[in-house]
Design a protein around this motif. Sequence first.
Motif, PDB file in Angstrom:
ATOM      1  N   ALA A  75     -45.548  -9.474  -3.438  1.00  0.00           N
ATOM      2  CA  ALA A  75     -45.282 -10.762  -4.094  1.00  0.00           C
ATOM      3  C   ALA A  75     -45.020 -10.614  -5.593  1.00  0.00           C
ATOM      4  O   ALA A  75     -44.074 -11.232  -6.106  1.00  0.00           O
ATOM      5  CB  ALA A  75     -46.416 -11.746  -3.829  1.00  0.00           C
ATOM      6  N   PRO A  76     -45.783  -9.810  -6.333  1.00  0.00           N
ATOM      7  CA  PRO A  76     -45.450  -9.654  -7.760  1.00  0.00           C
ATOM      8  C   PRO A  76     -44.087  -9.006  -7.989  1.00  0.00           C
ATOM      9  O   PRO A  76     -43.379  -9.364  -8.935  1.00  0.00           O
ATOM     10  CB  PRO A  76     -46.569  -8.756  -8.293  1.00  0.00           C
ATOM     11  CG  PRO A  76     -47.679  -8.895  -7.344  1.00  0.00           C
ATOM     12  CD  PRO A  76     -47.068  -9.167  -6.021  1.00  0.00           C
ATOM     13  N   ILE A  77     -43.705  -8.080  -7.124  1.00  0.00           N
ATOM     14  CA  ILE A  77     -42.397  -7.441  -7.271  1.00  0.00           C
ATOM     15  C   ILE A  77     -41.289  -8.458  -7.042  1.00  0.00           C
ATOM     16  O   ILE A  77     -40.347  -8.572  -7.832  1.00  0.00           O
ATOM     17  CB  ILE A  77     -42.256  -6.254  -6.299  1.00  0.00           C
ATOM     18  CG1 ILE A  77     -43.286  -5.179  -6.614  1.00  0.00           C
ATOM     19  CG2 ILE A  77     -40.847  -5.672  -6.355  1.00  0.00           C
ATOM     20  CD1 ILE A  77     -43.385  -4.105  -5.560  1.00  0.00           C
ATOM     21  N   ILE A  78     -41.412  -9.222  -5.968  1.00  0.00           N
ATOM     22  CA  ILE A  78     -40.394 -10.231  -5.649  1.00  0.00           C
ATOM     23  C   ILE A  78     -40.355 -11.300  -6.737  1.00  0.00           C
ATOM     24  O   ILE A  78     -39.277 -11.744  -7.152  1.00  0.00           O
ATOM     25  CB  ILE A  78     -40.675 -10.843  -4.263  1.00  0.00           C
ATOM     26  CG1 ILE A  78     -40.488  -9.770  -3.181  1.00  0.00           C
ATOM     27  CG2 ILE A  78     -39.778 -12.034  -3.992  1.00  0.00           C
ATOM     28  CD1 ILE A  78     -40.952 -10.184  -1.815  1.00  0.00           C
ATOM     29  N   LEU A  79     -41.519 -11.715  -7.223  1.00  0.00           N
ATOM     30  CA  LEU A  79     -41.570 -12.705  -8.292  1.00  0.00           C
ATOM     31  C   LEU A  79     -40.894 -12.195  -9.555  1.00  0.00           C
ATOM     32  O   LEU A  79     -40.139 -12.927 -10.209  1.00  0.00           O
ATOM     33  CB  LEU A  79     -43.020 -13.093  -8.575  1.00  0.00           C
ATOM     34  CG  LEU A  79     -43.242 -14.174  -9.609  1.00  0.00           C
ATOM     35  CD1 LEU A  79     -42.650 -15.493  -9.126  1.00  0.00           C
ATOM     36  CD2 LEU A  79     -44.724 -14.330  -9.885  1.00  0.00           C
ATOM     37  N   SER A  80     -41.122 -10.928  -9.900  1.00  0.00           N
ATOM     38  CA  SER A  80     -40.470 -10.390 -11.105  1.00  0.00           C
ATOM     39  C   SER A  80     -38.963 -10.258 -10.915  1.00  0.00           C
ATOM     40  O   SER A  80     -38.205 -10.469 -11.862  1.00  0.00           O
ATOM     41  CB  SER A  80     -41.085  -9.044 -11.492  1.00  0.00           C
ATOM     42  OG  SER A  80     -40.600  -8.006 -10.705  1.00  0.00           O
ATOM     43  N   VAL A  81     -38.510  -9.939  -9.706  1.00  0.00           N
ATOM     44  CA  VAL A  81     -37.064  -9.854  -9.451  1.00  0.00           C
ATOM     45  C   VAL A  81     -36.420 -11.224  -9.628  1.00  0.00           C
ATOM     46  O   VAL A  81     -35.393 -11.355 -10.305  1.00  0.00           O
ATOM     47  CB  VAL A  81     -36.791  -9.295  -8.038  1.00  0.00           C
ATOM     48  CG1 VAL A  81     -35.341  -9.496  -7.640  1.00  0.00           C
ATOM     49  CG2 VAL A  81     -37.140  -7.826  -7.964  1.00  0.00           C
ATOM     50  N   PHE A  82     -37.024 -12.250  -9.038  1.00  0.00           N
ATOM     51  CA  PHE A  82     -36.440 -13.586  -9.160  1.00  0.00           C
ATOM     52  C   PHE A  82     -36.556 -14.132 -10.584  1.00  0.00           C
ATOM     53  O   PHE A  82     -35.673 -14.853 -11.046  1.00  0.00           O
ATOM     54  CB  PHE A  82     -37.067 -14.555  -8.157  1.00  0.00           C
ATOM     55  CG  PHE A  82     -36.553 -14.353  -6.765  1.00  0.00           C
ATOM     56  CD1 PHE A  82     -35.197 -14.434  -6.501  1.00  0.00           C
ATOM     57  CD2 PHE A  82     -37.410 -14.072  -5.718  1.00  0.00           C
ATOM     58  CE1 PHE A  82     -34.700 -14.249  -5.229  1.00  0.00           C
ATOM     59  CE2 PHE A  82     -36.935 -13.889  -4.433  1.00  0.00           C
ATOM     60  CZ  PHE A  82     -35.583 -13.976  -4.189  1.00  0.00           C
ATOM     61  N   THR A  83     -37.626 -13.779 -11.298  1.00  0.00           N
ATOM     62  CA  THR A  83     -37.745 -14.187 -12.695  1.00  0.00           C
ATOM     63  C   THR A  83     -36.664 -13.532 -13.537  1.00  0.00           C
ATOM     64  O   THR A  83     -36.011 -14.186 -14.355  1.00  0.00           O
ATOM     65  CB  THR A  83     -39.140 -13.824 -13.234  1.00  0.00           C
ATOM     66  OG1 THR A  83     -40.124 -14.429 -12.402  1.00  0.00           O
ATOM     67  CG2 THR A  83     -39.321 -14.289 -14.662  1.00  0.00           C
ATOM     68  N   HIS A  84     -36.468 -12.255 -13.322  1.00  0.00           N
ATOM     69  CA  HIS A  84     -35.426 -11.524 -14.043  1.00  0.00           C
ATOM     70  C   HIS A  84     -34.046 -12.103 -13.727  1.00  0.00           C
ATOM     71  O   HIS A  84     -33.217 -12.280 -14.621  1.00  0.00           O
ATOM     72  CB  HIS A  84     -35.486 -10.049 -13.646  1.00  0.00           C
ATOM     73  CG  HIS A  84     -34.643  -9.160 -14.470  1.00  0.00           C
ATOM     74  ND1 HIS A  84     -35.155  -8.204 -15.279  1.00  0.00           N
ATOM     75  CD2 HIS A  84     -33.301  -9.085 -14.614  1.00  0.00           C
ATOM     76  CE1 HIS A  84     -34.186  -7.573 -15.882  1.00  0.00           C
ATOM     77  NE2 HIS A  84     -33.039  -8.088 -15.497  1.00  0.00           N
TER      78      HIS A  84
END
Length: 101
Positions: A75-84
């Motif tokens: 979840a943190p990886i996916i969240l950072s991808v979508f934030t980026h």
Amino acid sequence: MYFMYYSEDASTTKFLVIAIWILDTLHISFVCHALYYYLITNYAVPTSLEYIVWCFFAYKIYYLCRPQVKWLVTAPIILSVFTHLGFGVGLFFSSTERELR
């Protein structure tokens, strides 16, 4: 070819063959478009591949983790991808808006 050799198949089977043929054609056209976009249009632009790499990274981690911690790790990886991605889209539109003025 299918319709010539298997003309006595049920109409639902024929419909499924047509649907799979259409979906396969769409899939091939999307793959060709993606290849053209990443290999021709964005040649030597390494930032154009970063979202694909990060999503693949998250996918692999998700399937390699234990079931109890899958979402906790990915979840943190996916969240950072979508934030980026969101910041990138926002910067793009704000820079094009300034150019139009």
